[in-house]
Design a protein around this motif. Structure first.
Motif, PDB file in Angstrom:
ATOM      1  N   PRO A 219      26.262  37.997  44.244  1.00  0.00           N
ATOM      2  CA  PRO A 219      25.850  38.789  45.418  1.00  0.00           C
ATOM      3  C   PRO A 219      27.014  39.444  46.139  1.00  0.00           C
ATOM      4  O   PRO A 219      26.894  40.562  46.638  1.00  0.00           O
ATOM      5  CB  PRO A 219      25.146  37.752  46.313  1.00  0.00           C
ATOM      6  N   ASN A 220      28.163  38.753  46.208  1.00  0.00           N
ATOM      7  CA  ASN A 220      29.333  39.339  46.874  1.00  0.00           C
ATOM      8  C   ASN A 220      30.595  38.683  46.332  1.00  0.00           C
ATOM      9  O   ASN A 220      30.543  37.664  45.630  1.00  0.00           O
ATOM     10  CB  ASN A 220      29.252  39.181  48.399  1.00  0.00           C
ATOM     11  N   ALA A 221      31.740  39.270  46.669  1.00  0.00           N
ATOM     12  CA  ALA A 221      33.020  38.807  46.135  1.00  0.00           C
ATOM     13  C   ALA A 221      33.364  37.406  46.626  1.00  0.00           C
ATOM     14  O   ALA A 221      33.963  36.610  45.886  1.00  0.00           O
ATOM     15  CB  ALA A 221      34.122  39.790  46.519  1.00  0.00           C
ATOM     16  N   ALA A 222      32.985  37.087  47.871  1.00  0.00           N
ATOM     17  CA  ALA A 222      33.320  35.772  48.417  1.00  0.00           C
ATOM     18  C   ALA A 222      32.645  34.654  47.617  1.00  0.00           C
ATOM     19  O   ALA A 222      33.278  33.657  47.260  1.00  0.00           O
ATOM     20  CB  ALA A 222      32.910  35.700  49.884  1.00  0.00           C
ATOM     21  N   LEU A 223      31.352  34.826  47.329  1.00  0.00           N
ATOM     22  CA  LEU A 223      30.639  33.819  46.546  1.00  0.00           C
ATOM     23  C   LEU A 223      31.193  33.745  45.125  1.00  0.00           C
ATOM     24  O   LEU A 223      31.269  32.660  44.530  1.00  0.00           O
ATOM     25  CB  LEU A 223      29.146  34.137  46.524  1.00  0.00           C
ATOM     26  N   TYR A 224      31.562  34.901  44.573  1.00  0.00           N
ATOM     27  CA  TYR A 224      32.124  34.925  43.219  1.00  0.00           C
ATOM     28  C   TYR A 224      33.395  34.089  43.134  1.00  0.00           C
ATOM     29  O   TYR A 224      33.536  33.224  42.267  1.00  0.00           O
ATOM     30  CB  TYR A 224      32.404  36.368  42.796  1.00  0.00           C
ATOM     31  N   TRP A 225      34.330  34.334  44.051  1.00  0.00           N
ATOM     32  CA  TRP A 225      35.601  33.604  44.000  1.00  0.00           C
ATOM     33  C   TRP A 225      35.430  32.132  44.376  1.00  0.00           C
ATOM     34  O   TRP A 225      36.136  31.260  43.861  1.00  0.00           O
ATOM     35  CB  TRP A 225      36.629  34.268  44.915  1.00  0.00           C
ATOM     36  N   LEU A 226      34.470  31.849  45.262  1.00  0.00           N
ATOM     37  CA  LEU A 226      34.205  30.452  45.611  1.00  0.00           C
ATOM     38  C   LEU A 226      33.677  29.698  44.397  1.00  0.00           C
ATOM     39  O   LEU A 226      34.111  28.568  44.111  1.00  0.00           O
ATOM     40  CB  LEU A 226      33.187  30.388  46.753  1.00  0.00           C
ATOM     41  N   ALA A 227      32.737  30.325  43.663  1.00  0.00           N
ATOM     42  CA  ALA A 227      32.183  29.676  42.476  1.00  0.00           C
ATOM     43  C   ALA A 227      33.238  29.511  41.392  1.00  0.00           C
ATOM     44  O   ALA A 227      33.340  28.461  40.747  1.00  0.00           O
ATOM     45  CB  ALA A 227      30.995  30.492  41.944  1.00  0.00           C
ATOM     46  N   ARG A 228      34.052  30.554  41.182  1.00  0.00           N
ATOM     47  CA  ARG A 228      35.103  30.476  40.172  1.00  0.00           C
ATOM     48  C   ARG A 228      36.137  29.396  40.537  1.00  0.00           C
ATOM     49  O   ARG A 228      36.624  28.665  39.674  1.00  0.00           O
ATOM     50  CB  ARG A 228      35.787  31.834  40.024  1.00  0.00           C
ATOM     51  N   GLY A 229      36.474  29.312  41.809  1.00  0.00           N
ATOM     52  CA  GLY A 229      37.420  28.290  42.237  1.00  0.00           C
ATOM     53  C   GLY A 229      36.876  26.895  42.033  1.00  0.00           C
ATOM     54  O   GLY A 229      37.607  25.984  41.593  1.00  0.00           O
ATOM     55  N   TRP A 230      35.605  26.698  42.341  1.00  0.00           N
ATOM     56  CA  TRP A 230      34.980  25.388  42.152  1.00  0.00           C
ATOM     57  C   TRP A 230      34.977  24.995  40.675  1.00  0.00           C
ATOM     58  O   TRP A 230      35.285  23.849  40.312  1.00  0.00           O
ATOM     59  CB  TRP A 230      33.562  25.403  42.702  1.00  0.00           C
ATOM     60  N   ILE A 231      34.660  25.957  39.798  1.00  0.00           N
ATOM     61  CA  ILE A 231      34.667  25.686  38.363  1.00  0.00           C
ATOM     62  C   ILE A 231      36.062  25.271  37.905  1.00  0.00           C
ATOM     63  O   ILE A 231      36.223  24.312  37.141  1.00  0.00           O
ATOM     64  CB  ILE A 231      34.197  26.928  37.582  1.00  0.00           C
ATOM     65  N   LEU A 232      37.067  25.990  38.382  1.00  0.00           N
ATOM     66  CA  LEU A 232      38.439  25.700  37.977  1.00  0.00           C
ATOM     67  C   LEU A 232      38.875  24.309  38.439  1.00  0.00           C
ATOM     68  O   LEU A 232      39.485  23.550  37.679  1.00  0.00           O
ATOM     69  CB  LEU A 232      39.380  26.757  38.553  1.00  0.00           C
ATOM     70  N   VAL A 233      38.529  23.950  39.675  1.00  0.00           N
ATOM     71  CA  VAL A 233      38.924  22.639  40.208  1.00  0.00           C
ATOM     72  C   VAL A 233      38.230  21.517  39.444  1.00  0.00           C
ATOM     73  O   VAL A 233      38.858  20.524  39.048  1.00  0.00           O
ATOM     74  CB  VAL A 233      38.609  22.553  41.710  1.00  0.00           C
ATOM     75  N   VAL A 234      36.921  21.660  39.206  1.00  0.00           N
ATOM     76  CA  VAL A 234      36.175  20.605  38.525  1.00  0.00           C
ATOM     77  C   VAL A 234      36.655  20.455  37.087  1.00  0.00           C
ATOM     78  O   VAL A 234      36.798  19.328  36.574  1.00  0.00           O
ATOM     79  CB  VAL A 234      34.663  20.908  38.562  1.00  0.00           C
ATOM     80  N   ARG A 235      36.943  21.565  36.417  1.00  0.00           N
ATOM     81  CA  ARG A 235      37.421  21.494  35.028  1.00  0.00           C
ATOM     82  C   ARG A 235      38.778  20.818  34.933  1.00  0.00           C
ATOM     83  O   ARG A 235      39.145  20.277  33.891  1.00  0.00           O
ATOM     84  CB  ARG A 235      37.515  22.904  34.423  1.00  0.00           C
ATOM     85  N   ALA A 236      39.548  20.871  36.012  1.00  0.00           N
ATOM     86  CA  ALA A 236      40.901  20.332  35.973  1.00  0.00           C
ATOM     87  C   ALA A 236      40.939  18.817  36.091  1.00  0.00           C
ATOM     88  O   ALA A 236      41.970  18.206  35.783  1.00  0.00           O
ATOM     89  CB  ALA A 236      41.741  20.955  37.094  1.00  0.00           C
ATOM     90  N   VAL A 237      39.854  18.194  36.523  1.00  0.00           N
ATOM     91  CA  VAL A 237      39.845  16.731  36.710  1.00  0.00           C
ATOM     92  C   VAL A 237      39.108  16.091  35.542  1.00  0.00           C
ATOM     93  O   VAL A 237      37.908  16.300  35.378  1.00  0.00           O
ATOM     94  CB  VAL A 237      39.163  16.348  38.036  1.00  0.00           C
TER      95      VAL A 237
END
Length: 524
Positions: free
Chosen positions: A364-382
């Motif tokens: 829907p917007n850039a903020a949600l996009y980067w928030l979702a991408r950041g969450w994926i990156l953090v979870v994948r790292a653990v």
């Protein structure tokens, strides 16, 4: 002279109603699995305050010995690189034997593919604990475990790349009277190098995550310091180490993305630039490998001498003793599969909305996009094993902790695949829906889901395969499943019992892999 195995040139049409049958079977299996491990979402929500209390006890994070942690982190990185290099060196000749169009004989093909499948089916932590028992505590068992497990992926993908090569260059080289070796080097290798490089870089990224937890069984790396902090209930120190792990893995993932783009986006118009990039990458890889031998104090001779002690341990597992554990072995195996089923179901439910928000063409917007991408990156790292430790500390021993850990880890894995699948769909149907006034939800259900659903189902089945494999080792930290019996049998030197458990693990993982692979082949 080589004997090539030709694959029938036909496509298998999707079976009618198979998707609905799979969905119904998945729902029934999830309910039965949740009942068998007494997984009650309402009770889990009521225990959420325990997780919050544990997190509060971890804050603020701290590093009591930064120099030691930095050294262990560097050691972990070098283990990942060296393990991948050794696996690649072994996988290249193995791939030629395991490719239908280059294998010297059908029997050789079957043996090579069987070995690759075995390496892929056995968890890396299982290899590590056996090598530690054979060789002692240190980084060498961890490197060998990473290498052996990596052959399962590299060997398969290297062989698949060989099978997809154009036969024309081979025929041209063969017409000059060149032998088999020159034919492979001059006609096949140049075609597969780009694919092999991309696979290698991706595997280094995976092995870095894996090497983090090898210290839990004494196989070197930063995982040893983390386990020490958790065992001593020094949670702020543990969180500080987790933060270091997170930074390392995120940095390595970004570096891997950059390297893949530099190596695999050659346009042929700038040959000097492309050659310089590849030479630089080769130099970096050779330098890092040499540094790994020096810093980790690994003698090249030890890469040969490990065979004898390891074979001695492995042969003690034969013949396997299935009678010692009796029904406990069966129930542990069922619990392992149940953990994988429930964790996958939860992961799918959580991953689809996150994956959609992380898709650039539908967010829907850039903020949600980067928030979702950041969450994926953090979870994948653990790594999931670290999450399992946290949930065991908060919720207690048992399969509930393992299920929660795998479910959260699944979000990082599957959400990325969902996002990639959505970004690759045809934009035409989306534009058609929007042109008639369809809003975001209408576009999602009318244009996005119908196109991306086969890929989502295929990725979900692959996630199930991965989760079952991972759940087999969660017992090392008390998170349920057959892993507890395995590590107890090895700790008490009951290797014949461990042999029986290893065979059961292989049978479970191989059966799930074959089933999910067949379903994916008929749906995607």
């Amino acid at each position: 002279m080589t004997t090539t195995l030709t694959r029938p040139n036909r496509t298998r049409p999707p079976l009618p109603g198979l998707l609905h049958l799979v969905m119904v079977a998945a729902l029934v299996a999830t309910l039965v699995a949740a009942w068998s491990i007494e997984f009650v979402p309402a009770a889990l929500i009521s225990d959420f305050d325990k997780i919050v209390a544990l997190v509060e006890r971890m804050l603020p994070p701290r590093l009591d010995d930064p120099a030691r942690i930095t050294g262990l982190a560097f050691e972990t990185l070098l283990m990942a690189v060296l393990g991948t290099v050794l696996a690649a060196a072994a996988s290249v000749p193995l791939a030629f034997l395991a490719a239908r169009n280059t294998t010297p004989h059908p029997a050789v093909y079957a043996v090579a593919r069987g070995f690759i499948t075995f390496c892929r089916a056995m968890p890396d932590l299982l290899f590590a604990v056996l090598f530690v028992r054979a060789l002692g505590i240190g980084v060498l068992p961890g490197i060998l475990a990473l290498a052996l497990h990596s052959i399962g992926m590299l060997g398969k993908l290297f062989a698949d790349a060989i099978e997809q090569t154009d036969p024309g260059p081979r025929e041209a080289v063969r017409s000059t009277g060149a032998g088999y070796l020159r034919e492979m080097l001059n006609a096949v290798v140049p075609q597969v190098i780009p694919s092999w490089i991309g696979t290698f870089v991706y595997r280094v990224d995976i092995n870095l995550r894996m090497s983090v937890v090898l210290g839990f069984v004494g196989a070197g790396g930063i995982g040893f310091a983390l386990q020490d902090a958790l065992r001593g209930l020094i949670y702020p120190r543990a969180l500080g180490i987790v933060a270091v792990i997170l930074v390392i893995i995120v940095a390595m993932e970004l570096l891997a993305i950059f390297i893949r783009r530099m190596l695999l986006t050659s346009d042929g118009l700038r040959p000097r630039r492309d050659r310089a990039v590849r030479i630089s990458f080769s130099g970096l890889l050779i330098g890092t490998t040499a540094a790994a031998f020096i810093v980790l104090e690994i003698s090249p001779l030890s890469l040969l001498t490990w065979v004898g002690p390891s074979v001695g341990i492995f042969t003690r597992m034969i013949p396997p003793n299935f009678d010692a554990l009796g029904a406990d072995l069966f129930f542990a195996a069922v619990q392992t599969v149940a953990i994988g089923v429930v964790a996958t179901a939860i992961g799918v439910l959580l991953s689809i909305p996150v994956g959609i928000l992380a898709a650039r063409n539908i967010a829907p917007n850039a903020a949600l996009y980067w928030l979702a991408r950041g969450w994926i990156l953090v979870v994948r790292a653990v790594p999931e094993l670290i999450l399992a430790v946290v949930f065991v500390a908060a919720l207690g021993l048992g399969p509930i902790a393992g299920t929660c850990a795998l479910a959260i880890g699944s979000v990082g894995f599957l959400a990325k695949l969902v996002a990639d699948a959505v970004e690759e769909i045809d934009p035409g149907p989306m534009e058609a829906v929007r042109s008639v006034g369809g809003g975001w939800w209408k576009t999602l259900f009318s244009a996005v889901f119908p196109q991306s659903m086969p890929a989502m189902v295929g990725s979900s089945l692959y996630l199930f395969d991965v989760n079952v494999r991972t759940s087999t080792v969660l017992g090392i930290v008390g998170a349920g499943g057959i892993g507890f019996l395995l590590f107890e049998s090895i700790r008490t030197l009951n290797f014949d019992v461990a042999g029986a458990i290893v065979l059961v693990i292989f049978a479970i993982v191989y059966s799930i892999e074959r089933l999910s692979g067949w379903i994916r082949s008929r749906l995607v």
